[in-house]
Design a protein around this motif. Structure first.
Motif, PDB file in Angstrom:
ATOM      1  N   LYS A 192      44.432  35.375  46.400  1.00  0.00           N
ATOM      2  CA  LYS A 192      45.151  33.806  45.974  1.00  0.00           C
ATOM      3  C   LYS A 192      43.424  33.746  45.337  1.00  0.00           C
ATOM      4  O   LYS A 192      42.713  33.784  45.343  1.00  0.00           O
ATOM      5  CB  LYS A 192      45.450  33.235  46.769  1.00  0.00           C
ATOM      6  N   PRO A 193      43.575  32.374  44.294  1.00  0.00           N
ATOM      7  CA  PRO A 193      42.165  31.638  44.135  1.00  0.00           C
ATOM      8  C   PRO A 193      40.937  31.389  44.580  1.00  0.00           C
ATOM      9  O   PRO A 193      41.591  30.765  45.647  1.00  0.00           O
ATOM     10  CB  PRO A 193      43.025  30.554  43.364  1.00  0.00           C
ATOM     11  N   ALA A 238      28.056  41.479  46.445  1.00  0.00           N
ATOM     12  CA  ALA A 238      28.869  41.847  45.914  1.00  0.00           C
ATOM     13  C   ALA A 238      30.092  42.131  46.269  1.00  0.00           C
ATOM     14  O   ALA A 238      30.067  42.416  47.332  1.00  0.00           O
ATOM     15  CB  ALA A 238      28.022  43.403  45.752  1.00  0.00           C
ATOM     16  N   GLY A 239      30.828  41.787  45.274  1.00  0.00           N
ATOM     17  CA  GLY A 239      32.444  41.539  45.736  1.00  0.00           C
ATOM     18  C   GLY A 239      32.741  41.658  44.125  1.00  0.00           C
ATOM     19  O   GLY A 239      32.880  41.844  42.747  1.00  0.00           O
ATOM     20  N   TYR A 240      34.023  41.597  44.719  1.00  0.00           N
ATOM     21  CA  TYR A 240      35.134  41.135  43.565  1.00  0.00           C
ATOM     22  C   TYR A 240      35.752  38.792  43.831  1.00  0.00           C
ATOM     23  O   TYR A 240      36.330  38.940  45.195  1.00  0.00           O
ATOM     24  CB  TYR A 240      36.585  41.467  43.416  1.00  0.00           C
ATOM     25  N   ASP A 241      35.877  38.859  43.347  1.00  0.00           N
ATOM     26  CA  ASP A 241      36.895  36.775  43.451  1.00  0.00           C
ATOM     27  C   ASP A 241      38.269  37.424  42.419  1.00  0.00           C
ATOM     28  O   ASP A 241      38.683  36.006  42.014  1.00  0.00           O
ATOM     29  CB  ASP A 241      35.772  35.729  42.836  1.00  0.00           C
ATOM     30  N   HIS A 242      38.445  38.086  42.334  1.00  0.00           N
ATOM     31  CA  HIS A 242      39.837  38.506  41.501  1.00  0.00           C
ATOM     32  C   HIS A 242      41.483  39.211  42.203  1.00  0.00           C
ATOM     33  O   HIS A 242      40.103  40.194  42.972  1.00  0.00           O
ATOM     34  CB  HIS A 242      40.185  38.255  39.871  1.00  0.00           C
ATOM     35  N   SER A 243      41.997  39.811  41.612  1.00  0.00           N
ATOM     36  CA  SER A 243      42.953  40.643  42.487  1.00  0.00           C
ATOM     37  C   SER A 243      42.018  42.820  41.974  1.00  0.00           C
ATOM     38  O   SER A 243      41.428  42.859  40.601  1.00  0.00           O
ATOM     39  CB  SER A 243      43.966  41.137  42.042  1.00  0.00           C
ATOM     40  N   VAL A 244      41.979  43.692  42.883  1.00  0.00           N
ATOM     41  CA  VAL A 244      41.686  44.794  42.371  1.00  0.00           C
ATOM     42  C   VAL A 244      42.070  45.442  42.818  1.00  0.00           C
ATOM     43  O   VAL A 244      42.722  45.330  43.748  1.00  0.00           O
ATOM     44  CB  VAL A 244      40.247  44.720  42.401  1.00  0.00           C
ATOM     45  N   ALA A 245      42.295  46.997  42.345  1.00  0.00           N
ATOM     46  CA  ALA A 245      43.026  48.011  42.724  1.00  0.00           C
ATOM     47  C   ALA A 245      41.529  49.482  43.054  1.00  0.00           C
ATOM     48  O   ALA A 245      40.912  49.256  42.167  1.00  0.00           O
ATOM     49  CB  ALA A 245      43.703  48.159  41.961  1.00  0.00           C
TER      50      ALA A 245
END
Length: 268
Positions: free
Chosen positions: A59-60, A107-114
């Motif tokens: 989610k955002p 380090a990482g992601y702030d959006h959906s990811v596969a």
């Protein structure tokens, strides 16, 4: 690459029943901040490798971690077995972003990811008959929330087979390319507590950042970027239980304005 770590904070425990011969997925498991499921695609190859994806919907405002998320974060991990036999699994990550949450950079992601998965099945199996996995995942907003879940993939036909195959293909397609001559990073000096890295990129590209995955003995901080005589360098601070040994190798992802590559950084 196979990464296995103990998670001190946010966790996701996933177990799946069995992977069919064709593409399939578990149900979505909903958690605060998003949802997660496991997807598989096709049959195993001649060496017993079966492709899949760990699909993470965020989610955002929520985030999840790269393989080395810094001093306080936790990466996704998977421990898999089939009919009581261990099944090695490789987790491959797209290029991450760098964040500062006020406690440190990670380090990482702030959006959906596969995340792209490769399972190596026991001899003689082209699809898993009883695949079970313990998975851990950090999902965070202002704090990390421990989550435990059980997911399963049933060995049955699915009308969404082509969609599942597309998800797995997209996960592998989003991975950094392999480092190669003219598009790579190399260590040129390890002095004190700083590793100096030179980035070589194709014409028209700009080296923006580099992420180096640490180990249980060594952790790497955020690099300082500099440009000298048209060459890009990263000064990467590190902490370790001992001096960095000559010839040691660490996985890296080099992020540029035109794409990313991953490879092994060998120390001088």
């Amino acid at each position: 690459m196979i990464y296995r770590r103990t998670l001190p904070a946010a966790l996701l425990l996933a177990a799946l029943g069995c992977a069919p011969a064709q593409a399939a997925s578990s149900d979505w498991y909903h958690v605060e901040g998003g949802a997660v499921r496991l997807v598989t695609s096709g049959r195993a190859d001649a060496d017993g490798r079966l492709r899949g994806a760990l699909e993470i919907h965020l989610k955002p405002g929520w985030k999840t971690y790269w393989v080395d998320p810094g001093s306080s974060g936790v990466p996704p991990t998977l421990d898999v077995s089939a009919a009581g036999q261990p099944v090695p699994v490789e987790i491959a990550f797209p290029a991450p972003q760098r964040f500062d949450d006020g406690y440190g950079e990670w380090a990482g992601y702030d959006h959906s990811v596969a995340l792209a998965l490769t399972f190596r099945l026991p001899d003689g199996q082209d699809a898993a008959a009883a695949l079970e996995a313990d998975a851990f995942l950090g999902v965070c907003e202002t704090i990390c929330i421990p989550v435990q879940a059980k997911l399963s993939i049933e060995a049955q036909a699915t009308k969404d087979e082509s969609a599942h195959e597309a998800i797995v293909a997209a996960a592998f397609g989003a991975l950094p390319g392999p480092a190669r001559h003219g598009f790579e990073a190399r260590s040129i000096d390890a002095e004190g507590e700083t590793l100096t890295i030179e980035a070589t990129v194709p014409d028209g590209a700009e080296a923006l950042d580099i992420h180096v995955a640490g180990t249980s003995k060594y952790t790497f901080g955020s690099p300082a970027r500099s440009v000298e005589d048209g060459k890009t360098f990263f000064a990467l601070p590190y902490q370790g239980k001992a001096a960095l040994p000559a010839g040691a190798r660490f996985h890296y992802t080099l992020v540029t304005s035109t794409g990313s590559v991953s490879g092994l950084l060998e120390l001088p």
